[in-house]
Design an enzyme around this catalytic site. Structure first.
Site, PDB file in Angstrom:
ATOM      1  N   ARG A 171      31.760 -34.254  17.466  1.00 36.81           N
ATOM      2  CA  ARG A 171      31.504 -34.022  18.898  1.00 36.81           C
ATOM      3  C   ARG A 171      32.681 -33.313  19.564  1.00 36.81           C
ATOM      4  NH1 ARG A 171      28.335 -37.689  21.941  1.00 36.81           N
ATOM      5  NH2 ARG A 171      29.973 -37.979  23.477  1.00 36.81           N
ATOM      6  N   ARG A 175      40.377 -26.411  18.517  1.00 36.10           N
ATOM      7  CA  ARG A 175      40.574 -25.004  18.918  1.00 36.10           C
ATOM      8  C   ARG A 175      41.977 -24.531  18.584  1.00 36.10           C
ATOM      9  NH1 ARG A 175      39.054 -26.681  24.338  1.00 36.10           N
ATOM     10  NH2 ARG A 175      36.786 -26.658  24.396  1.00 36.10           N
ATOM     11  N   ARG A 253      27.633 -51.012  19.998  1.00 37.46           N
ATOM     12  CA  ARG A 253      28.987 -51.355  20.426  1.00 37.46           C
ATOM     13  C   ARG A 253      28.911 -51.658  21.904  1.00 37.46           C
ATOM     14  NH1 ARG A 253      32.714 -53.547  17.903  1.00 37.46           N
ATOM     15  NH2 ARG A 253      34.529 -52.465  18.754  1.00 37.46           N
ATOM     16  N   ARG A 285      40.940 -46.792  26.612  1.00 36.96           N
ATOM     17  CA  ARG A 285      41.380 -45.801  27.601  1.00 36.96           C
ATOM     18  C   ARG A 285      41.511 -46.415  28.982  1.00 36.96           C
ATOM     19  NH1 ARG A 285      36.031 -41.962  26.809  1.00 36.96           N
ATOM     20  NH2 ARG A 285      34.515 -43.598  27.136  1.00 36.96           N
ATOM     21  N   GLU A 305      39.181 -49.889  29.463  1.00 39.65           N
ATOM     22  CA  GLU A 305      37.965 -50.076  28.663  1.00 39.65           C
ATOM     23  C   GLU A 305      38.287 -50.783  27.358  1.00 39.65           C
ATOM     24  OE1 GLU A 305      35.564 -46.100  29.840  1.00 39.65           O
ATOM     25  OE2 GLU A 305      35.448 -46.669  27.733  1.00 39.65           O
ATOM     26  N   TYR A 353      22.693 -41.596  20.173  1.00 40.07           N
ATOM     27  CA  TYR A 353      23.972 -41.409  20.876  1.00 40.07           C
ATOM     28  C   TYR A 353      23.861 -40.136  21.719  1.00 40.07           C
ATOM     29  CZ  TYR A 353      29.168 -41.262  20.997  1.00 40.07           C
ATOM     30  OH  TYR A 353      30.491 -41.242  21.361  1.00 40.07           O
ATOM     31  N   ASP A 355      24.033 -37.684  25.060  1.00 41.04           N
ATOM     32  CA  ASP A 355      24.701 -37.427  26.332  1.00 41.04           C
ATOM     33  C   ASP A 355      23.649 -37.270  27.432  1.00 41.04           C
ATOM     34  OD1 ASP A 355      27.392 -37.561  25.707  1.00 41.04           O
ATOM     35  OD2 ASP A 355      27.453 -35.507  24.947  1.00 41.04           O
TER      36      ASP A 355
HETATM   37  P1  FAD Z   1      20.487 -46.164  30.624  1.00 37.78           P
HETATM   38  O1  FAD Z   1      21.346 -45.477  31.596  1.00 37.78           O
HETATM   39  O2  FAD Z   1      21.056 -47.207  29.749  1.00 37.78           O
HETATM   40  O3  FAD Z   1      19.251 -46.759  31.442  1.00 37.78           O
HETATM   41  C1  FAD Z   1      18.373 -47.722  30.908  1.00 37.78           C
HETATM   42  C2  FAD Z   1      17.962 -48.637  32.043  1.00 37.78           C
HETATM   43  O4  FAD Z   1      16.947 -49.524  31.580  1.00 37.78           O
HETATM   44  C3  FAD Z   1      19.124 -49.525  32.542  1.00 37.78           C
HETATM   45  O5  FAD Z   1      19.271 -49.390  33.937  1.00 37.78           O
HETATM   46  C4  FAD Z   1      18.696 -50.935  32.146  1.00 37.78           C
HETATM   47  O6  FAD Z   1      19.106 -51.914  33.096  1.00 37.78           O
HETATM   48  C5  FAD Z   1      17.187 -50.797  32.122  1.00 37.78           C
HETATM   49  N1  FAD Z   1      16.535 -51.773  31.240  1.00 37.78           N
HETATM   50  C6  FAD Z   1      16.832 -52.038  29.941  1.00 37.78           C
HETATM   51  N2  FAD Z   1      16.015 -52.982  29.458  1.00 37.78           N
HETATM   52  C7  FAD Z   1      15.177 -53.305  30.470  1.00 37.78           C
HETATM   53  C8  FAD Z   1      14.116 -54.252  30.587  1.00 37.78           C
HETATM   54  N3  FAD Z   1      13.746 -55.032  29.559  1.00 37.78           N
HETATM   55  N4  FAD Z   1      13.472 -54.363  31.776  1.00 37.78           N
HETATM   56  C9  FAD Z   1      13.854 -53.588  32.852  1.00 37.78           C
HETATM   57  N5  FAD Z   1      14.848 -52.679  32.777  1.00 37.78           N
HETATM   58  C10 FAD Z   1      15.504 -52.541  31.606  1.00 37.78           C
HETATM   59  N6  FAD Z   1      27.080 -38.841  28.745  1.00 37.78           N
HETATM   60  C11 FAD Z   1      27.554 -37.636  29.172  1.00 37.78           C
HETATM   61  O7  FAD Z   1      26.809 -36.654  29.225  1.00 37.78           O
HETATM   62  N7  FAD Z   1      28.865 -37.488  29.578  1.00 37.78           N
HETATM   63  C12 FAD Z   1      29.741 -38.537  29.565  1.00 37.78           C
HETATM   64  O8  FAD Z   1      30.899 -38.378  29.945  1.00 37.78           O
HETATM   65  C13 FAD Z   1      29.260 -39.813  29.115  1.00 37.78           C
HETATM   66  N8  FAD Z   1      30.086 -40.872  29.070  1.00 37.78           N
HETATM   67  C14 FAD Z   1      29.616 -42.079  28.656  1.00 37.78           C
HETATM   68  C15 FAD Z   1      30.488 -43.160  28.655  1.00 37.78           C
HETATM   69  C16 FAD Z   1      30.045 -44.417  28.249  1.00 37.78           C
HETATM   70  C17 FAD Z   1      30.981 -45.578  28.260  1.00 37.78           C
HETATM   71  C18 FAD Z   1      28.692 -44.577  27.807  1.00 37.78           C
HETATM   72  C19 FAD Z   1      28.189 -45.917  27.338  1.00 37.78           C
HETATM   73  C20 FAD Z   1      27.814 -43.494  27.804  1.00 37.78           C
HETATM   74  C21 FAD Z   1      28.259 -42.242  28.230  1.00 37.78           C
HETATM   75  N9  FAD Z   1      27.407 -41.140  28.295  1.00 37.78           N
HETATM   76  C22 FAD Z   1      27.882 -39.928  28.707  1.00 37.78           C
HETATM   77  C23 FAD Z   1      25.974 -41.263  27.949  1.00 37.78           C
HETATM   78  C24 FAD Z   1      25.086 -41.591  29.177  1.00 37.78           C
HETATM   79  O9  FAD Z   1      25.491 -42.824  29.725  1.00 37.78           O
HETATM   80  C25 FAD Z   1      23.634 -41.686  28.735  1.00 37.78           C
HETATM   81  O10 FAD Z   1      23.229 -40.471  28.128  1.00 37.78           O
HETATM   82  C26 FAD Z   1      22.628 -41.980  29.863  1.00 37.78           C
HETATM   83  O11 FAD Z   1      23.131 -42.871  30.809  1.00 37.78           O
HETATM   84  C27 FAD Z   1      21.380 -42.561  29.246  1.00 37.78           C
HETATM   85  O12 FAD Z   1      20.361 -42.741  30.197  1.00 37.78           O
HETATM   86  P2  FAD Z   1      19.147 -43.685  29.814  1.00 37.78           P
HETATM   87  O13 FAD Z   1      18.206 -43.633  30.967  1.00 37.78           O
HETATM   88  O14 FAD Z   1      18.628 -43.338  28.465  1.00 37.78           O
HETATM   89  O15 FAD Z   1      19.776 -45.141  29.625  1.00 37.78           O
HETATM   90  N1  UDP Z   2      38.180 -39.931  19.312  1.00 43.62           N
HETATM   91  C1  UDP Z   2      39.426 -40.234  18.803  1.00 43.62           C
HETATM   92  N2  UDP Z   2      40.522 -40.174  19.624  1.00 43.62           N
HETATM   93  C2  UDP Z   2      40.423 -39.838  20.922  1.00 43.62           C
HETATM   94  C3  UDP Z   2      39.149 -39.520  21.447  1.00 43.62           C
HETATM   95  C4  UDP Z   2      38.046 -39.588  20.605  1.00 43.62           C
HETATM   96  O1  UDP Z   2      39.542 -40.564  17.643  1.00 43.62           O
HETATM   97  O2  UDP Z   2      41.454 -39.811  21.625  1.00 43.62           O
HETATM   98  C5  UDP Z   2      37.021 -40.028  18.401  1.00 43.62           C
HETATM   99  C6  UDP Z   2      36.388 -41.425  18.416  1.00 43.62           C
HETATM  100  O3  UDP Z   2      35.907 -41.700  17.121  1.00 43.62           O
HETATM  101  C7  UDP Z   2      35.232 -41.261  19.373  1.00 43.62           C
HETATM  102  C8  UDP Z   2      34.772 -39.844  19.035  1.00 43.62           C
HETATM  103  O4  UDP Z   2      35.998 -39.133  18.789  1.00 43.62           O
HETATM  104  O5  UDP Z   2      34.215 -42.220  19.164  1.00 43.62           O
HETATM  105  C9  UDP Z   2      33.978 -39.158  20.114  1.00 43.62           C
HETATM  106  O6  UDP Z   2      34.753 -39.135  21.297  1.00 43.62           O
HETATM  107  P1  UDP Z   2      34.095 -38.991  22.705  1.00 43.62           P
HETATM  108  O7  UDP Z   2      35.179 -38.855  23.704  1.00 43.62           O
HETATM  109  O8  UDP Z   2      33.049 -37.939  22.658  1.00 43.62           O
HETATM  110  O9  UDP Z   2      33.410 -40.422  22.871  1.00 43.62           O
HETATM  111  P2  UDP Z   2      32.547 -41.044  24.079  1.00 43.62           P
HETATM  112  O10 UDP Z   2      32.715 -40.141  25.273  1.00 43.62           O
HETATM  113  O11 UDP Z   2      31.145 -41.087  23.572  1.00 43.62           O
HETATM  114  O12 UDP Z   2      33.137 -42.388  24.266  1.00 43.62           O
END
Ligand code: FAD
Ligand code: UDP
Length: 372
Positions: A171, A175, A253, A285, A305, A353, A355
């Protein structure tokens, strides 16, 4: 009351589908078990700062359709993600680029950097890396793997790098230019006013019930899914939970967020994200939220986190797409495909997984198919 769709989950997948269905004249009801809309992209205004309550979210995409789509619901700022990695007292730019290489090895040209990486990856080199460790070493060499990847990844995933799929590290861009932009995508930014406001606009005029869990709701309303109440269900919760874990648990996780408000501090770390890459720091982080909006707000809010093993009842943040879980998911997928009147989607429904942009694209694709 009769609805065409009951949408379980008001995250991006559910909200986009709801918007599309309504604009095709369908009647929908959105429910969410949480006390708020927007799923994991939920943000809250604290002291004039948009706090990302479930982890930092930066919107980035190369998909023009998705970028144009989100512009309808929010104006995006020009934030560019450039995290800094901290190993002990050493600071490195991410993603892995000439700034990182120069700091690590005291070199100044791409040729020098390539030579060092080629030398370091020789030992144990595999043409087709089969796990994250092999993949990482073949991309950036042993020094960067040891200092910036190994500890962080093992904390993040709770598994050794040799037990994780190679794609996780792919991911990240590598560069040979001095460019700290974490993403290669064409478009990037943060919605001005926060993600919650963006999702609220998607759901404008749509009936939404928060604090409403799917199964409880169905039970209360009929004891079973009554076709004359809802024609179809869009389910965005965990697919294994829906089926009562009858084939076993998929692994996720989880994360614990420790938030702190520092009223007397204007600038805690000088960057939105600082990754702590050594194994002896328990968090992965620290996010300083005000930097997503270029420093607005009173004082500062930071979030540490802490990754953790997931167990039933915890929020399932990251699907673990390794071999074991992928093959279990395939079996759940068969059940899901056979479940009449229910369509599974989103990060948890599809156990991917994903975005944000991929979730929107998948939801629009479903809408294209369903609503034509
Ligand atoms: P969710 O946002 O999980 O929505 C699912 C919803 O369903 C939730 O509100 C939950 O409460 C509800 N639900 C679940 N079960 C039930 C039930 N039984 N009854 C009623 N409601 C229910 N993506 C990026 O593009 N850029 C980023 O920088 C980025 N950073 C991230 C950082 C973290 C820590 C995480 C975990 C993810 C990150 N993502 C990022 C990914 C992004 O969060 C997801 O792609 C997106 O939020 C997924 O949307 P979703 O609707 O599939 O799921
Ligand atoms: N990663 C790492 N060191 C860093 C940042 C990322 O080893 O400082 C690795 C780690 O395995 C992570 C993966 O790169 O799960 C993808 O990173 P990303 O920032 O895309 O993770 P997310 O935003 O999904 O938490």
């Amino acid at each position: 009351m009769r609805y065409d769709y009951l949408i379980a989950g008001s995250g991006l997948f559910g909200a986009v589908f709801a918007r599309e269905a309504v604009s095709h004249g369908k009647k929908v009801l959105v429910i969410d078990k949480r006390g708020h809309i927007a799923g994991n992209i939920y943000t809250e205004d604290e002291h004039g700062i948009q706090v990302h309550k479930y982890g930092a979210h930066i919107f980035h995409t190369s998909d023009k359709r998705v970028w144009d789509y989100v512009q309808r619901f929010a104006e995006f700022n020009n934030f560019v993600n450039s995290p800094v990695a901290r190993y002990g007292d050493e600071l490195y730019n991410l993603p892995f680029n000439m700034n990182t290489f120069s700091k690590m090895w005291g070199i100044s040209t791409p040729d020098e950097a390539r030579r060092i990486i080629d030398e370091q990856k020789k030992e144990g080199y595999k043409e087709n890396p089969s796990n994250l460790e092999e993949q990482a070493i073949s991309l950036v060499g042993k020094d960067i793997y040891e200092k910036l990847i190994k500890g962080y990844t093992q904390k993040q995933w709770g598994r050794k790098c040799t037990e994780l799929p190679a794609f996780i590290i792919k991911r990240l861009p590598v560069r040979f230019t001095f460019d700290n932009n974490y993403f290669n995508d064409r478009y990037q930014g943060i919605p001005i006013g926060g993600y919650t406001a963006m999702v609220a606009r998607m759901l404008e005029g749509i009936e939404v019930l928060t604090d409403t869990e799917y199964r409880d709701f169905i039970k209360k309303n009929s004891g079973k899914q009554e076709p004359d109440i809802f024609d179809k269900v869009i389910y965005t919760g965990p697919v294994d939970e829906y089926f009562d874990y009858k084939l076993g648990h998929l692994e996720y996780r989880s994360l614990r967020f420790e938030e702190e408000y520092l009223p007397d501090c204007e600038n805690f770390q000088g960057n939105a994200a600082v990754n702590y890459t050594s194994a002896d720091v328990p968090y992965t982080r620290i996010i300083e939220h005000k930097h997503f909006e270029f420093g607005k707000g009173e004082g500062t809010v930071i979030t540490r986190e802490y990754p953790g093993e997931w167990k039933i009842g915890d929020e399932p943040y990251y699907p673990v797409n390794d071999e074991k879980n992928t093959s279990l998911y395939e079996k759940y997928k068969e059940l899901a495909d056979a479940e009449e009147g229910v369509i599974f989607g989103g990060r948890l429904g599809a156990y991917k997984y994903y975005d944000m942009d991929k979730v929107i694209a998948a939801s629009l694709e479903l809408a294209d198919k369903e609503l034509k």
